[in-house]
Design a protein around this motif. Sequence first.
Motif, PDB file in Angstrom:
ATOM      1  N   ILE A 221       0.851  -1.192   0.000  1.00 33.21           N
ATOM      2  CA  ILE A 221       0.000   0.000   0.000  1.00 33.21           C
ATOM      3  C   ILE A 221       0.877   1.229   0.000  1.00 33.21           C
ATOM      4  CG2 ILE A 221      -1.833   1.275   1.152  1.00 33.21           C
ATOM      5  CD1 ILE A 221      -2.779  -1.293   2.423  1.00 33.21           C
ATOM      6  N   ASN A 222       0.650   2.116  -0.921  1.00 37.25           N
ATOM      7  CA  ASN A 222       1.396   3.365  -0.980  1.00 37.25           C
ATOM      8  C   ASN A 222       0.663   4.424  -0.158  1.00 37.25           C
ATOM      9  OD1 ASN A 222       3.351   2.138  -2.730  1.00 37.25           O
ATOM     10  ND2 ASN A 222       1.869   2.371  -4.398  1.00 37.25           N
ATOM     11  N   ASP A 223       0.215   5.480  -0.798  1.00 34.86           N
ATOM     12  CA  ASP A 223      -0.493   6.528  -0.074  1.00 34.86           C
ATOM     13  C   ASP A 223      -1.863   6.053   0.412  1.00 34.86           C
ATOM     14  OD1 ASP A 223       0.568   9.345  -2.198  1.00 34.86           O
ATOM     15  OD2 ASP A 223       1.655   8.018  -0.823  1.00 34.86           O
ATOM     16  N   MET A 224      -2.285   6.580   1.552  1.00 38.38           N
ATOM     17  CA  MET A 224      -3.641   6.377   2.056  1.00 38.38           C
ATOM     18  C   MET A 224      -4.185   7.745   2.432  1.00 38.38           C
ATOM     19  SD  MET A 224      -3.172   2.963   4.434  1.00 38.38           S
ATOM     20  CE  MET A 224      -4.855   2.340   4.205  1.00 38.38           C
ATOM     21  N   GLY A 225      -5.493   7.889   2.374  1.00 33.83           N
ATOM     22  CA  GLY A 225      -6.036   9.201   2.675  1.00 33.83           C
ATOM     23  C   GLY A 225      -7.511   9.186   2.994  1.00 33.83           C
ATOM     24  N   TRP A 226      -7.973  10.340   3.400  1.00 33.73           N
ATOM     25  CA  TRP A 226      -9.383  10.561   3.679  1.00 33.73           C
ATOM     26  C   TRP A 226      -9.875  11.740   2.842  1.00 33.73           C
ATOM     27  CZ3 TRP A 226     -12.322   7.379   6.581  1.00 33.73           C
ATOM     28  CH2 TRP A 226     -11.677   6.484   7.433  1.00 33.73           C
ATOM     29  N   TYR A 227     -11.037  11.553   2.259  1.00 36.20           N
ATOM     30  CA  TYR A 227     -11.725  12.593   1.525  1.00 36.20           C
ATOM     31  C   TYR A 227     -13.087  12.785   2.173  1.00 36.20           C
ATOM     32  CZ  TYR A 227      -8.340  12.230  -2.308  1.00 36.20           C
ATOM     33  OH  TYR A 227      -7.192  12.248  -3.061  1.00 36.20           O
TER      34      TYR A 227
ATOM     35  N   GLN B 267     -18.361  19.286  -3.973  1.00 42.13           N
ATOM     36  CA  GLN B 267     -17.491  18.274  -4.555  1.00 42.13           C
ATOM     37  C   GLN B 267     -16.698  17.564  -3.466  1.00 42.13           C
ATOM     38  OE1 GLN B 267     -15.105  20.377  -7.486  1.00 42.13           O
ATOM     39  NE2 GLN B 267     -16.525  19.780  -9.113  1.00 42.13           N
ATOM     40  N   ARG B 268     -16.289  16.361  -3.783  1.00 39.25           N
ATOM     41  CA  ARG B 268     -15.438  15.620  -2.865  1.00 39.25           C
ATOM     42  C   ARG B 268     -14.093  16.333  -2.757  1.00 39.25           C
ATOM     43  NH1 ARG B 268     -15.212   9.147  -3.409  1.00 39.25           N
ATOM     44  NH2 ARG B 268     -17.444   9.621  -3.476  1.00 39.25           N
ATOM     45  N   GLU B 269     -13.578  16.438  -1.533  1.00 44.84           N
ATOM     46  CA  GLU B 269     -12.312  17.131  -1.316  1.00 44.84           C
ATOM     47  C   GLU B 269     -11.391  16.298  -0.437  1.00 44.84           C
ATOM     48  OE1 GLU B 269     -12.841  20.781   0.859  1.00 44.84           O
ATOM     49  OE2 GLU B 269     -13.796  19.788   2.551  1.00 44.84           O
ATOM     50  N   LEU B 270     -10.093  16.497  -0.648  1.00 41.39           N
ATOM     51  CA  LEU B 270      -9.097  15.826   0.176  1.00 41.39           C
ATOM     52  C   LEU B 270      -9.096  16.440   1.568  1.00 41.39           C
ATOM     53  CD1 LEU B 270      -6.630  13.903   0.479  1.00 41.39           C
ATOM     54  CD2 LEU B 270      -5.221  15.852  -0.225  1.00 41.39           C
TER      55      LEU B 270
ATOM     56  N   ILE C   8      -4.021  12.429  10.820  1.00 43.32           N
ATOM     57  CA  ILE C   8      -4.071  11.168  10.093  1.00 43.32           C
ATOM     58  C   ILE C   8      -2.888  10.307  10.529  1.00 43.32           C
ATOM     59  CG2 ILE C   8      -2.764  12.039   8.096  1.00 43.32           C
ATOM     60  CD1 ILE C   8      -4.581  10.265   6.334  1.00 43.32           C
ATOM     61  N   SER C   9      -3.137   9.011  10.641  1.00 44.91           N
ATOM     62  CA  SER C   9      -2.073   8.078  11.004  1.00 44.91           C
ATOM     63  C   SER C   9      -2.385   6.729  10.352  1.00 44.91           C
ATOM     64  CB  SER C   9      -1.955   7.935  12.519  1.00 44.91           C
ATOM     65  OG  SER C   9      -3.162   7.430  13.066  1.00 44.91           O
ATOM     66  N   ARG C  10      -1.400   5.841  10.376  1.00 39.19           N
ATOM     67  CA  ARG C  10      -1.620   4.519   9.792  1.00 39.19           C
ATOM     68  C   ARG C  10      -0.783   3.490  10.532  1.00 39.19           C
ATOM     69  NH1 ARG C  10       0.483   4.862   3.682  1.00 39.19           N
ATOM     70  NH2 ARG C  10       0.465   2.564   3.760  1.00 39.19           N
ATOM     71  N   VAL C  11      -1.260   2.271  10.497  1.00 40.48           N
ATOM     72  CA  VAL C  11      -0.512   1.135  11.027  1.00 40.48           C
ATOM     73  C   VAL C  11      -0.326   0.192   9.851  1.00 40.48           C
ATOM     74  CG1 VAL C  11      -0.462  -0.759  12.658  1.00 40.48           C
ATOM     75  CG2 VAL C  11      -1.463   1.434  13.337  1.00 40.48           C
ATOM     76  N   ASN C  12       0.876   0.163   9.325  1.00 39.27           N
ATOM     77  CA  ASN C  12       1.117  -0.569   8.083  1.00 39.27           C
ATOM     78  C   ASN C  12       0.874  -2.068   8.221  1.00 39.27           C
ATOM     79  OD1 ASN C  12       1.752   1.760   6.651  1.00 39.27           O
ATOM     80  ND2 ASN C  12       3.924   1.636   7.170  1.00 39.27           N
TER      81      ASN C  12
ATOM     82  N   SER D  12       3.406   5.938   2.734  1.00 41.22           N
ATOM     83  CA  SER D  12       3.810   4.717   3.425  1.00 41.22           C
ATOM     84  C   SER D  12       4.923   4.996   4.434  1.00 41.22           C
ATOM     85  CB  SER D  12       4.275   3.673   2.415  1.00 41.22           C
ATOM     86  OG  SER D  12       5.339   4.192   1.628  1.00 41.22           O
ATOM     87  N   GLY D  13       5.661   6.073   4.216  1.00 44.11           N
ATOM     88  CA  GLY D  13       6.724   6.447   5.137  1.00 44.11           C
ATOM     89  C   GLY D  13       6.279   7.348   6.272  1.00 44.11           C
ATOM     90  N   GLY D  14       5.003   7.780   6.235  1.00 44.81           N
ATOM     91  CA  GLY D  14       4.472   8.569   7.332  1.00 44.81           C
ATOM     92  C   GLY D  14       4.396  10.067   7.095  1.00 44.81           C
ATOM     93  N   SER D  15       4.766  10.531   5.920  1.00 44.84           N
ATOM     94  CA  SER D  15       4.607  11.956   5.628  1.00 44.84           C
ATOM     95  C   SER D  15       3.135  12.278   5.443  1.00 44.84           C
ATOM     96  CB  SER D  15       5.378  12.333   4.363  1.00 44.84           C
ATOM     97  OG  SER D  15       6.755  12.121   4.557  1.00 44.84           O
ATOM     98  N   THR D  16       2.716  13.427   5.969  1.00 47.35           N
ATOM     99  CA  THR D  16       1.292  13.769   5.955  1.00 47.35           C
ATOM    100  C   THR D  16       1.018  15.071   5.222  1.00 47.35           C
ATOM    101  OG1 THR D  16       1.517  14.877   8.095  1.00 47.35           O
ATOM    102  CG2 THR D  16       0.857  12.556   8.120  1.00 47.35           C
ATOM    103  N   ASN D  17      -0.216  15.214   4.803  1.00 42.69           N
ATOM    104  CA  ASN D  17      -0.681  16.408   4.117  1.00 42.69           C
ATOM    105  C   ASN D  17      -2.122  16.651   4.541  1.00 42.69           C
ATOM    106  OD1 ASN D  17      -0.717  18.527   2.166  1.00 42.69           O
ATOM    107  ND2 ASN D  17      -1.812  17.176   0.755  1.00 42.69           N
ATOM    108  N   TYR D  18      -2.462  17.908   4.839  1.00 41.75           N
ATOM    109  CA  TYR D  18      -3.805  18.231   5.325  1.00 41.75           C
ATOM    110  C   TYR D  18      -4.418  19.384   4.538  1.00 41.75           C
ATOM    111  CZ  TYR D  18      -2.519  15.584   9.511  1.00 41.75           C
ATOM    112  OH  TYR D  18      -2.128  14.593  10.383  1.00 41.75           O
ATOM    113  N   ALA D  19      -5.727  19.357   4.439  1.00 43.16           N
ATOM    114  CA  ALA D  19      -6.446  20.518   3.934  1.00 43.16           C
ATOM    115  C   ALA D  19      -6.304  21.645   4.945  1.00 43.16           C
ATOM    116  CB  ALA D  19      -7.918  20.183   3.732  1.00 43.16           C
ATOM    117  N   ASP D  20      -6.236  22.870   4.465  1.00 42.63           N
ATOM    118  CA  ASP D  20      -6.068  24.008   5.373  1.00 42.63           C
ATOM    119  C   ASP D  20      -7.187  24.069   6.413  1.00 42.63           C
ATOM    120  OD1 ASP D  20      -4.742  26.307   2.853  1.00 42.63           O
ATOM    121  OD2 ASP D  20      -3.764  24.801   4.091  1.00 42.63           O
TER     122      ASP D  20
END
Length: 120
Positions: free
Chosen positions: A30-36, A43-46, A68-72, A52-60
């Motif tokens: 599994i590569n990227d995971m996310g929530w929309y 419209q649907r938005e991120l 956001i977090s993950r357990v691989n 997979s390495g734990g870098s995150t990105n958020y809507a303002d």
Amino acid sequence: VQLQAFGGGLVQPGGFLRLSCAASGNIFSINDMGWYRQAPGKQRELVAAITSGGSTNYADSVKGRFTISRVNVKNTVYLQMNSLKPEDTAVYYCNADIRPYYSGGSYYYWGQGTLVTVSS
């Protein structure tokens, strides 16, 4: 391969919820995971994404409130939502870039959506 999301519900403004989404099936990686999210008439938005390495990105609009977090090893992604506002009301969908076994490439899969309602 399928994604199944859990954790939506009704919460008062200022409250919190935790969403989870588990991927299952013939998964090689599994590569990227996310929530929309998608609010009525919009419209649907991120909302947030994690590599997979734990870098995150958020809507303002959710920075500082959502995490956001993950357990691989569990193929699971989480979304901790704090200080919820009425404008966070939406159907939340998880998304993942998954490479199935016996496949030369990866594909984006979507969960079924879970409704989050923020209201007093």
